[in-house]
Design an enzyme around this catalytic site. Structure first.
Site, PDB file in Angstrom:
ATOM      1  N   SER A  61       0.814  -1.214   0.000  1.00  0.00           N
ATOM      2  CA  SER A  61       0.000   0.000   0.000  1.00  0.00           C
ATOM      3  C   SER A  61       0.856   1.277   0.000  1.00  0.00           C
ATOM      4  O   SER A  61       1.662   1.468  -0.892  1.00  0.00           O
ATOM      5  CB  SER A  61      -0.965  -0.049   1.192  1.00  0.00           C
ATOM      6  OG  SER A  61      -1.934   0.950   1.076  1.00  0.00           O
ATOM      7  N   ASP A  94     -10.037  -2.849  -6.065  1.00  0.00           N
ATOM      8  CA  ASP A  94      -9.453  -1.892  -5.122  1.00  0.00           C
ATOM      9  C   ASP A  94     -10.038  -0.504  -5.391  1.00  0.00           C
ATOM     10  O   ASP A  94      -9.912   0.030  -6.490  1.00  0.00           O
ATOM     11  CB  ASP A  94      -7.928  -1.892  -5.323  1.00  0.00           C
ATOM     12  CG  ASP A  94      -7.186  -1.143  -4.233  1.00  0.00           C
ATOM     13  OD1 ASP A  94      -7.799  -0.303  -3.543  1.00  0.00           O
ATOM     14  OD2 ASP A  94      -5.976  -1.394  -4.078  1.00  0.00           O
ATOM     15  N   HIS A 144      -8.812  -3.558  -1.481  1.00  0.00           N
ATOM     16  CA  HIS A 144      -7.493  -3.125  -1.020  1.00  0.00           C
ATOM     17  C   HIS A 144      -6.960  -4.019   0.094  1.00  0.00           C
ATOM     18  O   HIS A 144      -5.753  -4.221   0.206  1.00  0.00           O
ATOM     19  CB  HIS A 144      -7.584  -1.664  -0.554  1.00  0.00           C
ATOM     20  CG  HIS A 144      -6.255  -1.008  -0.388  1.00  0.00           C
ATOM     21  ND1 HIS A 144      -5.470  -0.618  -1.449  1.00  0.00           N
ATOM     22  CD2 HIS A 144      -5.542  -0.698   0.738  1.00  0.00           C
ATOM     23  CE1 HIS A 144      -4.350  -0.071  -1.000  1.00  0.00           C
ATOM     24  NE2 HIS A 144      -4.363  -0.111   0.326  1.00  0.00           N
TER      25      HIS A 144
END
Lengths: 395, 316
Positions: B124, B223, B253
């Site tokens: 991330s 996502d 995500h």
């Protein structure tokens, strides 16, 4: 590594990608989706789905599970063939051949290869020979998912806000007793302390621990079988201790009274005692969950004290003689078709008597609820369950 | 007597983990975990795992277990001004603090552990940092990212629903709330992001144009925060045969949400690291058509034991 599984196949690319992507050496598509996992691990909780959608999902997922177990479990396939049930695509859910939970006391029923079994779990064996049930990784992950996905029926907690006291052994000491094992897995979700309230000193320590965790965390969950929770409350009473938890605690019971059935008190009275000793804001903070070793999904109570059944499980109350479902709201032998279990055909009829209701619950959510009332006592009914077990064993 | 379950015995887990503390000149400290395979076989390679924003080291327990089971030594760290045991508060996090933390750990690994070259696996937000680090440091041999941010400003706008980066400093709210619980001070973060070029997709692309290391980027096709198109644009796959995108169907995500997808991802990621670790110039000419199958897979029992042991270590 002591016992890591060997990998027969690399993962991924189960579904063909689109043409451009398939031709690109720089892109790899990994598709590990399954319908059951998409539901259990969905972002949005299953209990927010409308009843009709829950029914559709239930039907589709259980049929899919049925096809898979017929393919992978020869003994269930034989049993199914001899039962006279319609073809899997046409059979009504109510007519799917059921396995008596007694079968698990003497037969090794599984739908996965031996090396895929993480462990054989057993019942606590309070009534004779314990059941032995295999679970593979997917089944265990889905069981945990059934807990994680239903905790929202209690409240929306962040893991940092919550501490748990598990009135039972910790992860290192549970071995293969399913109830203790499931309870110990809570530590994978929340900060937990495990204590067995085996004597007065232990109970004193638990009270101190509860007070300390109430001070340090926004929310305390105390989880254990009702007789241990009652032990704790009675000990608090003897010591003149009344905690002031307010809204900051939830007391969760699980596993029933087992061999302490003689001490069982009515549910409402139990909740009142617990709420008073912990100083809870209301009895809605005392909840129960249900599971048994042969069932892969954990069922949680809502604030109206109804146990909600997720859509990957079909529950029915049945006439003990005919095994046909009884009308909604009437008592019967409880049966479950649980699509979350890949390790064995979790299409079971139990020796519990209960009531099934569908529609809108007093809590406002739509769905199916089950009330597990008592163990089956009729000799004829037990004989029915035993006969089913024998049919299966002879097969 | 009551039983202290923690004190009695150790959980059997897939790996053994040691903690180290890196003390910085300014008095602050970074906590580092080192997980090793339990087998006696020689270590295949070393990787550094960087957690995503707000995530703690134990959120990477399964990834560490997979890599260790297949012969890798795995280091993890908690950045400064983050959620875990290192110094500082999450509210004060900036991208440059994240960069500084990663640099400090890489330097420490070279200095204290003799790790001159290693793979970096970043998740991330930390992936955005890792892209810059990989373009500027020569001891990163390869990079693997998972749901890695490439266009910071756009991702933040999706996360918070507002493009705070468009606001002049005096109009910024004092804090924003991440995932409904975590307050982040905006001024320091925004100033840093503007002044040091973290915001635009163009700087990520430019940094990756300078990076020569092989890169495998895992993206999740559902996502909402990191778009597939943004990662494709940044990676410029058509001109970089040493890069690959692995697209995970059905995931958002949070790659750990669905364990079937997480398992498939961890198998593929471990296979990718096994291939990348072999190193050599041939990787620059193009990654192999498929990564090798992993050799050993941690069981559910091992993974839960690992998670519980690491959670206990964190609470301690």
């Amino acid at each position: 590594m002591s016992r890591a599984t060997s990998i027969p196949q690399p993962a991924g690319a189960d579904q063909p990608p689109n043409e451009a992507e398939a031709q690109s050496p720089s892109v790899r598509i990994i598709d590990a989706r399954t319908a059951i996992d998409e539901l259990i691990f969905a972002e949005d909780p299953w209990y927010a789905l409308p009843l009709e959608r829950q029914r559709e999902l239930s039907d589709a997922l259980i049929r899919q599970a049925l096809r898979e177990h017929l393919e992978r479990c020869p003994s269930y396939r034989d049993y199914y063939a001899r039962s006279g049930a319609a073809e899997p695509g046409a059979v009504a859910l109510a007519d799917i051949p059921l396995v008596s939970t007694r079968v698990f006391k003497f037969a090794d029923l599984r739908s996965v290869e031996a090396h895929e079994v993480e462990r054989w779990y057993r019942s606590s064996g309070t009534s004779g020979q314990p059941s032995r049930v295999p679970r593979d990784r997917a089944s265990l992950e889905r069981m945990v998912g059934s807990v994680h996905g239903s905790v929202g029926l209690l409240a929306d907690w962040d893991e940092d806000e919550v501490a748990v006291i598990n009135l039972g052994p910790g992860r290192e000491h549970v071995e293969d007793v399913w109830f203790q094992y499931v309870m110990s897995l809570i530590e994978a979700l929340y900060r937990s302390e495990s204590r067995v309230p085996r004597d007065e000193a232990a109970l004193d320590e638990i009270i101190g621990l509860a007070q300390s965790l109430l001070d340090d965390y926004e929310h305390l969950i105390v989880v254990g079988p009702p007789f241990h929770v009652l032990d704790l409350c009675e000990h608090m009473q003897r010591r003149g201790v009344e905690l002031q938890a307010g809204e900051g605690a939830t007391i969760l019971t699980a596993g029933g009274w087992k061999r302490f059935g003689g001490r069982a008190i009515p549910k409402q009275e139990f909740r009142a005692v617990v709420a008073r000793q912990f100083g809870l804001r209301g009895e809605g903070q005392v909840r129960d969950v249900f599971n048994q070793v042969e069932l892969n999904t954990v069922l949680f109570e809502c604030e109206a004290h109804e146990k909600h059944v997720p859509p990957w499980v079909h529950v029915a109350a049945r006439d003990p003689e005919t095994l046909q479902p009884v009308p909604e709201g009437e008592e019967g032998m409880l049966s479950y078709l649980d699509a979350s279990c890949s390790a064995y055909p979790c299409f079971i009829v139990t020796e519990d008597v209960g009531v099934v209701r569908r529609g809108r619950c007093a809590c406002g959510r739509e769905g199916t609820r089950v009330d597990v009332l008592r163990r089956l006592e009729s000799r004829a009914a037990k004989g029915c369950a035993l006969k089913m077990g024998q049919i299966h064993a002879n097969g | 007597m009551p039983t202290d379950e923690k004190a009695k015995s150790k959980l059997p887990s897939a790996v053994s983990t040691e903690e180290s503390v890196l003390r910085l000149e300014d008095g602050r400290q970074i906590v580092i975990w080192h997980s090793r395979p339990q087998s006696e076989e020689p270590v295949r390679g070393t990787v550094l795992l960087a957690p995503g924003f707000c995530a703690r080291m134990y959120s990477l327990a399964a990834m560490a277990a997979y890599l260790c089971a297949n012969g890798f030594a795995v280091y993890r760290y908690d950045p400064l001004d983050h959620r875990g045991p290192s110094s500082g508060e999450l509210a004060d996090f900036t991208m440059t603090t994240g960069r500084y933390s990663m640099d400090q750990v890489l330097d420490w690994l070279a200095r204290e552990r003799g790790v001159e070259s290693l793979g970096v696996i970043a998740t991330s937000l930390s992936a955005r940092i890792a892209y810059r680090v990989a373009s500027e440091r020569d001891n990163v041999a390869y990079l693997v990212t998972a749901v890695g941010v490439t266009h910071l400003r756009a991702t933040l706008e999706r996360v918070f629903g507002v493009d705070h980066m468009a606001s002049p400093p005096e109009q910024l709210p004092e804090t924003v709330v991440f995932e409904e619980r975590h307050h982040i001070r905006t001024l320091g973060f925004a100033t840093d992001a503007h002044e040091l070029g973290w915001n635009p997709a163009e700087t990520t692309r430019a940094e990756l144009d300078r990076a020569s290391v092989p890169i495998v980027a895992f993206i999740a096709r559902d996502d909402d925060w990191v778009l597939e198109s943004e990662v494709e644009e940044a990676l410029d796959l058509a001109n970089h045969p040493e890069r690959r995108m692995c697209k995970l169907e059905g995931s958002g995500h949070n790659l750990a949400k669905n364990p079937r997808i997480a398992q498939a991802m961890l198998r593929e990621l471990t296979g990718a690291v096994m291939a990348l670790e072999t190193g050599g110039e041939w990787l620059r000419a193009g990654l192999p058509p498929s990564f090798p199958a992993i050799e050993r897979e941690p069981t559910f029992e091992m993974l839960t034991a690992q998670v519980i042991a690491e959670r206990r270590r964190s609470v301690r």
